[in-house]
Design a protein around this motif. Structure first.
Motif, short mmCIF file in Angstrom:
data_model
loop_
_atom_site.label_atom_id
_atom_site.label_comp_id
_atom_site.label_asym_id
_atom_site.label_seq_id
_atom_site.Cartn_x
_atom_site.Cartn_y
_atom_site.Cartn_z
N ARG A 25 0.19 -15.19 -8.26
CA ARG A 25 0.42 -15.25 -9.31
C ARG A 25 1.22 -13.64 -9.32
N LYS A 26 0.42 -12.91 -8.93
CA LYS A 26 1.77 -11.32 -8.71
C LYS A 26 2.67 -11.16 -8.28
N ALA A 27 2.62 -12.38 -7.86
CA ALA A 27 4.88 -11.84 -7.32
C ALA A 27 5.79 -12.33 -8.43
N TRP A 28 4.75 -13.34 -9.11
CA TRP A 28 5.78 -13.78 -10.58
C TRP A 28 5.25 -12.27 -11.82
N ALA A 29 4.23 -11.90 -11.56
CA ALA A 29 3.86 -10.23 -12.50
C ALA A 29 4.99 -9.09 -11.69
N LEU A 30 4.55 -9.36 -10.43
CA LEU A 30 5.67 -8.24 -9.90
C LEU A 30 6.92 -8.56 -10.82
N ILE A 98 19.80 -16.53 -23.16
CA ILE A 98 19.51 -16.57 -23.93
C ILE A 98 19.37 -15.83 -25.07
N THR A 99 18.67 -14.60 -25.37
CA THR A 99 19.13 -13.40 -26.25
C THR A 99 20.57 -12.77 -26.32
N ARG A 100 21.49 -13.12 -25.18
CA ARG A 100 22.53 -12.48 -24.88
C ARG A 100 23.64 -12.83 -26.19
N GLU A 101 24.17 -11.69 -26.85
CA GLU A 101 24.24 -12.62 -28.36
C GLU A 101 25.98 -13.68 -28.23
N ARG A 102 26.49 -13.55 -27.19
CA ARG A 102 27.91 -14.40 -26.86
C ARG A 102 27.11 -15.50 -25.92
N ALA A 103 26.24 -15.97 -26.30
CA ALA A 103 25.50 -17.17 -25.12
C ALA A 103 25.16 -18.49 -25.65
N ASP A 104 25.71 -19.73 -24.74
CA ASP A 104 25.23 -20.65 -25.78
C ASP A 104 24.06 -20.84 -25.90
N PRO A 105 23.79 -20.80 -27.33
CA PRO A 105 23.10 -20.56 -27.90
C PRO A 105 21.84 -22.31 -28.24
N THR A 106 22.44 -23.23 -27.14
CA THR A 106 21.73 -24.25 -27.34
C THR A 106 20.80 -24.65 -26.47
N PRO A 107 20.36 -23.61 -25.06
CA PRO A 107 19.22 -23.52 -24.48
C PRO A 107 17.88 -23.49 -25.86
N LEU A 108 17.96 -22.43 -26.52
CA LEU A 108 16.76 -22.03 -27.91
C LEU A 108 16.02 -23.38 -28.04
N LEU A 109 16.99 -24.37 -28.06
CA LEU A 109 16.60 -25.62 -28.68
C LEU A 109 15.25 -26.74 -27.95
N ASP A 110 15.49 -25.47 -26.98
CA ASP A 110 14.26 -25.91 -25.87
C ASP A 110 13.02 -25.88 -25.19
N ILE A 111 13.09 -24.30 -25.88
CA ILE A 111 12.66 -23.60 -25.12
C ILE A 111 10.63 -23.58 -26.51
N GLY A 112 9.95 -24.19 -25.53
CA GLY A 112 8.68 -24.32 -25.60
C GLY A 112 7.45 -23.21 -25.63
N GLY A 113 7.33 -23.03 -24.24
CA GLY A 113 6.64 -21.62 -23.81
C GLY A 113 6.40 -20.48 -24.18
N GLU A 114 5.67 -19.90 -24.06
CA GLU A 114 5.71 -18.50 -24.03
C GLU A 114 6.45 -17.39 -22.10
N LEU A 115 6.32 -16.43 -22.81
CA LEU A 115 6.71 -15.95 -21.34
C LEU A 115 5.59 -15.64 -20.36
N LEU A 116 5.85 -16.24 -19.18
CA LEU A 116 4.98 -16.71 -17.32
C LEU A 116 3.93 -17.34 -18.40
N GLU A 117 3.97 -17.97 -19.40
CA GLU A 117 2.96 -18.92 -19.31
C GLU A 117 2.49 -19.20 -18.19
N GLY A 118 0.72 -19.24 -18.09
CA GLY A 118 -0.16 -19.65 -17.18
C GLY A 118 -0.30 -18.38 -16.39
N VAL A 119 0.41 -17.47 -16.28
CA VAL A 119 0.44 -16.58 -15.42
C VAL A 119 -0.71 -15.60 -16.56
N HIS A 120 -1.89 -14.95 -15.24
CA HIS A 120 -2.94 -14.10 -16.44
C HIS A 120 -3.43 -13.15 -14.74
N LEU A 121 -3.20 -11.78 -14.77
CA LEU A 121 -4.34 -11.02 -13.44
C LEU A 121 -4.94 -11.24 -14.62
#
Length: 605
Positions: A25-30, A98-121
């Motif tokens: 998990r620390k690799a993802w945290a880093l 996803i957050t860049r203004e001119r990016a395709d917004p379609t992937p926004l509809l598939d986001i369900g989780g939070e940042l680094l879901e399941g990672v805790h140190l």
């Protein structure tokens, strides 16, 4: 193409296919810290942050960096000291896409989780504090992008498509009334009035149950009234539209908001009928600005009107209308604490602005945003230039506004003489212009200076006058500021029950309309927590500080995030002070340094 997914369970994909993830998990945290930090961190800082429990922290860092390089299939990245996060042009990060203004917004509809879901140190509580703040901030970015996409689709006549994005915004943050209103407006525009009314009821019940507040009338009206719907039969022709536009502007300036809005709606409808796109764009900007600034709880309708104006201005080449429209959208985003989308609109307005008047207004919004975030050097630079330009072009109301923001920044830094000087100039301009609708803001700041200076009589007069006028104006922002001040005043007089009553009133006033200024809400909570702790009322302070921390993180109000951690330290959290130091690294505020000194002394006692 290599894709790093940080939203939801973290993963790495190559050309759409999953590849071996780095071990631990620390690799993802880093990796996430390197990619999201404002500037490249040093090796020593990373070793202390993530590997302080290892026998050889720097060695553990080197091993983890090597593991990340193996997983990414790149030998020449994540090197140097400080460590560069540049992974090459063939690597994309889902959050940036996803957050860049001119990016395709379609992937926004598939986001369900939070940042680094399941990672805790649990072994690195400072990192956990950083991650919690980032999760709030990233969630707000995704929500803002969903809202931005929905509004653009709605303004472009694609209401059915807008419904999907507005619905996701409600799902991510159901306690934000503006999200419900945007969904209701989209459903109504798509022709599904039954669903729109059903969503009104859902929103009303959620707000009443979870926040204890009634929804504003704007939520229900969103199911019925569009931006171009006149409230009375329109007149006829271009001259009539132009006349209604002038009359509406004059009525708004005079404080006759309802009459002004009625005229502006007529102007929009008649300009559309006679197919004058340039006039329709100007009318839409005027209507949107009035809904945002003069009519409380109407931001969502105003935003849609201004998006429509931008589309018309791009067709007609109306530069001035485009500048105003982009600045107004930025103002709304700053008020709501949606920093990234605010910066997008600010950059567009900056590229178009030419006159001193346009630049002064734009610089003021940029300076306010910088101050809210806690970037005081930038805030002073922008606001002082706004003061200079507005004085040069004779826009004395803008000058008063910008001076008040200069004063606020000095007040927050405990530079009281400089704050007093700026406030004196601001108040002089306010009285010259007879700008009573703005007066409570500098009045409250002046009263706070009097309170800090020990002049309770002057502070009492200032806060009470500001409160009475704010209530007459029905301005929730000014009400919240004045009630906060009256709470501090009561505490200074030794009356804690009255202080608590006023601070509860401040909290209610701050959230009673959907288009609230989130910084004022956080500032009011900050005063309530500090007062409760000063009086040993820890039971009251604990839930307040958690709410304050969540709001501040979500709206990227970094100094309030740090102050929340300092309050946690006072409540006995042994790791909060170290986390506060980590989060305050980029904030230049001598008053905050003094608070750190006080906190350190308390821990030694």
């Amino acid at each position: 193409m290599l894709t790093i997914r940080l939203l939801g369970p973290p993963a790495i994909e190559r050309d759409g296919q999953p590849v071996r993830s780095p071990r631990g998990r620390k690799a993802w945290a880093l990796l996430s810290y390197l990619l999201l930090a404002e500037r490249p961190p040093s090796r020593r800082h990373l070793a202390e942050l993530l590997f302080g429990d290892a026998d050889d922290p720097l060695g553990a860092l080197r091993w983890t960096l090597a593991e990340l390089r193996r997983a990414l299939g790149k030998r020449d990245v994540l090197s140097g000291d400080p460590i560069s996060p540049n992974l090459g042009d063939d690597v994309v990060v889902d959050l940036e896409q996803i957050t860049r203004e001119r990016a395709d917004p379609t992937p926004l509809l598939d986001i369900g989780g939070e940042l680094l879901e399941g990672v805790h140190l649990t072994s690195s509580l400072e990192f956990e504090s950083w991650l919690l703040v980032e999760r709030h901030r990233v969630s707000a970015q995704v929500e803002a992008r969903l809202r931005q996409t929905a509004v653009a689709l709605l303004a472009g006549g694609r209401a059915t498509d807008a419904v999907q994005y507005a619905s996701r915004a409600v799902t991510r943050n159901p306690l934000e009334e503006g999200n419900h209103e945007l969904l209701v407006r989209s459903l109504a525009a798509a022709g599904d009035r039954t669903a729109a009314l059903r969503q009104v009821a859902v929103g009303e019940d959620i707000l009443r149950r979870e926040l204890g507040v009634d929804a504003s009338p704007a939520l229900r009206e969103a199911a019925h009234v569009g931006t171009g719907s006149p409230m009375a039969p329109p007149l006829s022709g271009r001259a009539a539209a132009s006349s209604q536009l002038d009359a509406g502007r004059a009525a708004i300036v005079a404080g006759a908001v309802d009459a002004g809005l009625q005229c502006l709606r007529r102007a929009v409808a008649e300009a559309a009928r006679c197919r004058d796109a340039a006039l329709q764009g100007r009318a839409l900007v005027a209507l949107g600005g009035a809904l945002i600034h003069a009519a409380r709880g109407r931001d969502e309708e105003g935003i849609v009107a201004i998006h429509e104006a931008i589309q018309l201005a791009s067709r007609t080449g109306d530069r001035a209308t485009a500048v105003t429209a982009h600045r107004e959208l930025a103002f709304v985003e700053v008020q709501a604490g949606r920093r990234k989308t605010a910066e997008v609109w600010l950059a567009k307005a900056q590229a178009l602005a030419e006159t001193d008047q346009e630049c002064a207004a734009l610089l003021a919004v940029r300076g306010k945003n910088a101050s809210d975030v806690g970037d005081y050097p930038l805030a002073f630079e922008l606001l002082n230039e706004s003061v200079e330009r507005s004085g040069r072009c004779g826009d004395h109301r803008q000058q008063a506004w910008s001076l008040s923001m200069v004063a606020r920044a000095h007040l927050l830094r405990a530079e009281r003489s400089q704050a007093a000087a700026a406030l004196a100039r601001s108040l002089e301009r306010v009285y010259e212009q007879r700008w009573m609708a703005f007066l409570p803001w500098p009045q409250t700041l002046r009263a706070e200076l009097d309170l800090f200076g020990g002049d309770l009589e002057a502070a009492t007069d200032g806060f009470e006058q500001a409160w009475e006028l704010a209530c007459q104006l029905n301005d929730s922002c000014w009400e919240g500021m004045a009630a906060r001040g009256l709470g501090l005043l009561s505490a200074a007089k030794g009356d804690y029950p009255a202080a608590r009553k006023w601070q509860e009133e401040a909290s209610f006033r701050c959230i009673r309309v959907p288009d609230r200024y989130q910084w004022v809400h956080g500032y009011a909570m900050d005063a309530a927590v500090g007062t409760a702790l000063d009086h040993g009322d820890h039971d009251r302070a604990r839930p307040l500080v958690e709410n304050m921390a969540a709001l501040a993180a979500r709206c990227d109000m970094r100094e309030l995030v740090v102050r929340a951690h300092l309050y946690r330290a006072r409540l006995g959290d042994q790791n909060a002070l170290a986390a506060a130091r980590l989060l305050s690294a980029d904030i230049d505020n001598p008053a905050l340094a003094h608070l750190f000194h006080e906190s350190a002394m308390r821990q030694k006692q």
